[in-house]
Motif scaffolding. Structure first.
Motif, PDB file in Angstrom:
ATOM      1  N   SER A 200      39.176  21.423  36.216  1.00 19.64           N
ATOM      2  CA  SER A 200      39.730  22.591  36.902  1.00 19.64           C
ATOM      3  C   SER A 200      38.697  23.703  36.900  1.00 19.64           C
ATOM      4  O   SER A 200      37.806  23.730  36.034  1.00 19.64           O
ATOM      5  CB  SER A 200      41.016  23.088  36.225  1.00 19.64           C
ATOM      6  OG  SER A 200      40.720  23.671  34.963  1.00 19.64           O
TER       7      SER A 200
ATOM      8  N   ARG B  85      33.344  25.427  43.697  1.00 20.42           N
ATOM      9  CA  ARG B  85      34.645  25.060  43.118  1.00 20.42           C
ATOM     10  C   ARG B  85      34.786  23.545  42.989  1.00 20.42           C
ATOM     11  O   ARG B  85      35.404  23.052  42.029  1.00 20.42           O
ATOM     12  CB  ARG B  85      35.757  25.641  43.985  1.00 20.42           C
ATOM     13  CG  ARG B  85      35.709  27.167  44.062  1.00 20.42           C
ATOM     14  CD  ARG B  85      36.761  27.720  45.009  1.00 20.42           C
ATOM     15  NE  ARG B  85      36.490  29.126  45.274  1.00 20.42           N
ATOM     16  CZ  ARG B  85      36.321  29.659  46.481  1.00 20.42           C
ATOM     17  NH1 ARG B  85      36.412  28.889  47.563  1.00 20.42           N
ATOM     18  NH2 ARG B  85      36.085  30.941  46.630  1.00 20.42           N
TER      19      ARG B  85
ATOM     20  N   ASP C 101      39.221  21.827  53.213  1.00 18.57           N
ATOM     21  CA  ASP C 101      39.998  22.948  53.750  1.00 18.57           C
ATOM     22  C   ASP C 101      39.256  24.269  53.568  1.00 18.57           C
ATOM     23  O   ASP C 101      39.216  25.109  54.481  1.00 18.57           O
ATOM     24  CB  ASP C 101      41.362  23.019  53.064  1.00 18.57           C
ATOM     25  CG  ASP C 101      42.257  21.818  53.401  1.00 18.57           C
ATOM     26  OD1 ASP C 101      41.949  21.122  54.389  1.00 18.57           O
ATOM     27  OD2 ASP C 101      43.226  21.583  52.658  1.00 18.57           O
ATOM     28  N   GLU C 102      38.654  24.451  52.405  1.00 17.06           N
ATOM     29  CA  GLU C 102      37.949  25.704  52.126  1.00 17.06           C
ATOM     30  C   GLU C 102      36.670  25.839  52.953  1.00 17.06           C
ATOM     31  O   GLU C 102      36.187  26.966  53.175  1.00 17.06           O
ATOM     32  CB  GLU C 102      37.605  25.794  50.639  1.00 17.06           C
ATOM     33  CG  GLU C 102      38.824  26.000  49.756  1.00 17.06           C
ATOM     34  CD  GLU C 102      38.472  26.008  48.273  1.00 17.06           C
ATOM     35  OE1 GLU C 102      37.298  25.706  47.940  1.00 17.06           O
ATOM     36  OE2 GLU C 102      39.355  26.308  47.457  1.00 17.06           O
TER      37      GLU C 102
ATOM     38  N   ARG D 166      35.539  21.536  39.488  1.00 19.82           N
ATOM     39  CA  ARG D 166      36.624  20.569  39.277  1.00 19.82           C
ATOM     40  C   ARG D 166      36.064  19.222  38.830  1.00 19.82           C
ATOM     41  O   ARG D 166      36.649  18.547  37.970  1.00 19.82           O
ATOM     42  CB  ARG D 166      37.446  20.409  40.566  1.00 19.82           C
ATOM     43  CG  ARG D 166      38.224  21.650  40.957  1.00 19.82           C
ATOM     44  CD  ARG D 166      39.231  21.358  42.061  1.00 19.82           C
ATOM     45  NE  ARG D 166      38.615  20.962  43.326  1.00 19.82           N
ATOM     46  CZ  ARG D 166      38.194  21.801  44.266  1.00 19.82           C
ATOM     47  NH1 ARG D 166      38.284  23.111  44.066  1.00 19.82           N
ATOM     48  NH2 ARG D 166      37.674  21.356  45.384  1.00 19.82           N
TER      49      ARG D 166
ATOM     50  N   ASP E  11      37.037  16.272  47.889  1.00 20.25           N
ATOM     51  CA  ASP E  11      38.493  16.269  47.977  1.00 20.25           C
ATOM     52  C   ASP E  11      38.967  17.111  49.168  1.00 20.25           C
ATOM     53  O   ASP E  11      38.184  17.794  49.837  1.00 20.25           O
ATOM     54  CB  ASP E  11      39.131  16.746  46.660  1.00 20.25           C
ATOM     55  CG  ASP E  11      38.692  18.145  46.247  1.00 20.25           C
ATOM     56  OD1 ASP E  11      38.193  18.917  47.089  1.00 20.25           O
ATOM     57  OD2 ASP E  11      38.842  18.481  45.051  1.00 20.25           O
ATOM     58  N   GLN E  12      40.271  17.040  49.431  1.00 23.75           N
ATOM     59  CA  GLN E  12      40.832  17.746  50.588  1.00 23.75           C
ATOM     60  C   GLN E  12      40.684  19.261  50.447  1.00 23.75           C
ATOM     61  O   GLN E  12      40.468  19.969  51.436  1.00 23.75           O
ATOM     62  CB  GLN E  12      42.315  17.388  50.741  1.00 23.75           C
ATOM     63  CG  GLN E  12      42.965  17.940  52.004  1.00 23.75           C
ATOM     64  CD  GLN E  12      42.354  17.382  53.273  1.00 23.75           C
ATOM     65  OE1 GLN E  12      42.128  16.167  53.372  1.00 23.75           O
ATOM     66  NE2 GLN E  12      42.059  18.248  54.242  1.00 23.75           N
ATOM     67  N   ARG E  13      40.789  19.753  49.238  1.00 23.15           N
ATOM     68  CA  ARG E  13      40.681  21.195  49.029  1.00 23.15           C
ATOM     69  C   ARG E  13      39.305  21.709  49.442  1.00 23.15           C
ATOM     70  O   ARG E  13      39.193  22.758  50.086  1.00 23.15           O
ATOM     71  CB  ARG E  13      40.956  21.535  47.561  1.00 23.15           C
ATOM     72  CG  ARG E  13      40.903  23.017  47.260  1.00 23.15           C
ATOM     73  CD  ARG E  13      41.314  23.301  45.831  1.00 23.15           C
ATOM     74  NE  ARG E  13      41.168  24.709  45.494  1.00 23.15           N
ATOM     75  CZ  ARG E  13      41.444  25.215  44.297  1.00 23.15           C
ATOM     76  NH1 ARG E  13      41.875  24.426  43.322  1.00 23.15           N
ATOM     77  NH2 ARG E  13      41.281  26.509  44.073  1.00 23.15           N
TER      78      ARG E  13
ATOM     79  N   ASN F 103      32.911  26.758  48.468  1.00 18.18           N
ATOM     80  CA  ASN F 103      33.767  25.579  48.306  1.00 18.18           C
ATOM     81  C   ASN F 103      33.074  24.515  47.462  1.00 18.18           C
ATOM     82  O   ASN F 103      33.727  23.796  46.688  1.00 18.18           O
ATOM     83  CB  ASN F 103      34.167  25.010  49.667  1.00 18.18           C
ATOM     84  CG  ASN F 103      32.972  24.633  50.545  1.00 18.18           C
ATOM     85  OD1 ASN F 103      31.932  25.290  50.505  1.00 18.18           O
ATOM     86  ND2 ASN F 103      33.116  23.592  51.336  1.00 18.18           N
TER      87      ASN F 103
END
Length: 328
Positions: free
Chosen positions: A179, A170, A133-134, A174, A128-130, A167
């Motif tokens: 989550s 996490r 980014d991380e 998820r 995912d985008q998160r 990253n």
């Protein structure tokens, strides 16, 4: 700036008072006894710096168990020989930050809920985008990924445990539980099931200093997770080519192949110092099994690099001595 001294506040000057000779000689004798007692303590103790510029003498804490080893002079350490059943530990077993050693529990929960067979890739996960980014963070360890990249479970475990990608930890949380918060609850339940009574997980990566444990507790986890052949295979891997945006990832455990060490997981941060969960083969003449060990809180509050080197040094000494001690 106010400076606190262990000797208490420094009073202002006062006129000297006459001291009786008997009192004076008594004070001198007491001072000599104190100095001699302090000398006896400091010659037996090692040093455990709690800051980069102000190390001081400290005892390593009582060693317990049936393994007599060169325990580190600070922090905590626990070692078990699964072949003979002997074990030992040193240092005060109080919860301390464990940094990326946390990821061992992350992998344990993922493999418990999504078991893999050796050589099996497992289900595919879309980045995912998160997570992308991380992956550009300059303040924590990450693995390079791009949104939309498709990676299988085995690849994600390699990216979690080899370069220690926060990253990816996490992302796995998820994927597994919806989550990170829900996943952390699973981590704490797994810890409770294993009898890890002094462990608290507050994140999937170990980046948070509020994730704390003891070397004895982490040794319990090591016993459980090293039974999984996929986990054992991943942590014994020096590097793996993932491809795509990720390329090749390398293992942060520099002790692989040294002193019989066949796997483990590193962890380092300023509050945690250096930490390492490790496994070593006992060598010739020993009963079948592994020597498992955990070293925590080495040179905390210095730099992650300094702490990690201290953890490597302590682990190598322990592994060499343990392999000799368990031979039959």
């Amino acid at each position: 700036m106010r400076v606190q001294s262990d000797l208490g506040p420094f009073p202002g000057r006062r006129p000297p008072a006459r001291v009786p000779a008997s009192v004076l000689w008594g004070a001198v004798a007491a001072l000599l006894l104190t100095l001699l007692g302090g000398w006896a303590v400091t010659t037996r103790a090692g040093t455990d710096p709690t800051g980069p510029t102000a190390p001081g003498p400290t005892a390593p804490g009582p060693a317990t168990g049936s393994l007599a080893l060169p325990w580190p002079t600070g922090g905590q350490a626990s070692v078990a020989d699964t072949g003979s059943g002997r074990s030992g530990s040193s240092g005060e077993q109080k919860p301390v930050p464990i940094a990326s050693v946390t990821k061992v529990m992350t992998a344990y929960v993922v493999l418990t809920r999504h078991p893999l067979k050796p050589g099996e890739p497992g289900p595919t996960v879309t980045v995912d985008q998160r997570a992308q980014d991380e992956s550009h963070s300059l303040s924590e360890s990450t693995a390079r990924v791009e949104a939309g990249q498709r990676l299988n479970q085995r690849q994600l475990l390699e990216m979690l445990l080899l370069p220690s990608g926060n990253n990816v930890a996490r992302l796995l949380a998820r994927w597994d539980s919806g989550s990170e918060r829900a996943f952390v609850a699973r981590m704490n339940r797994a810890a409770a099931d294993l009898g890890m009574t002094r462990t608290t997980y507050t994140g999937a990566s170990g980046f948070e200093p509020t994730t704390t444990s003891t070397s004895d507790d982490q040794l319990r986890l090591a016993r459980a997770v090293m039974r999984d052949p996929v986990f054992r295979d991943v942590v014994a891997t020096r590097e793996s080519t993932i491809g795509g945006a990720t390329g090749t990832v390398a293992n942060t455990n520099r002790l692989l192949g040294t002193a019989g060490i066949v796997g483990g997981k590193t962890g380092s941060s300023t509050p945690a110092g250096g930490a390492l969960m490790w496994a070593a083969e006992p060598g010739r003449g020993a009963r079948p099994g592994l020597i498992l060990g955990v070293v925590l809180h080495q040179m905390p509050h210095t730099t992650p690099a300094t702490g990690m080197q201290a953890a490597f040094d302590a682990t190598e000494r322990l592994a060499v001595a343990a392999r000799k001690g368990v031979r039959r």
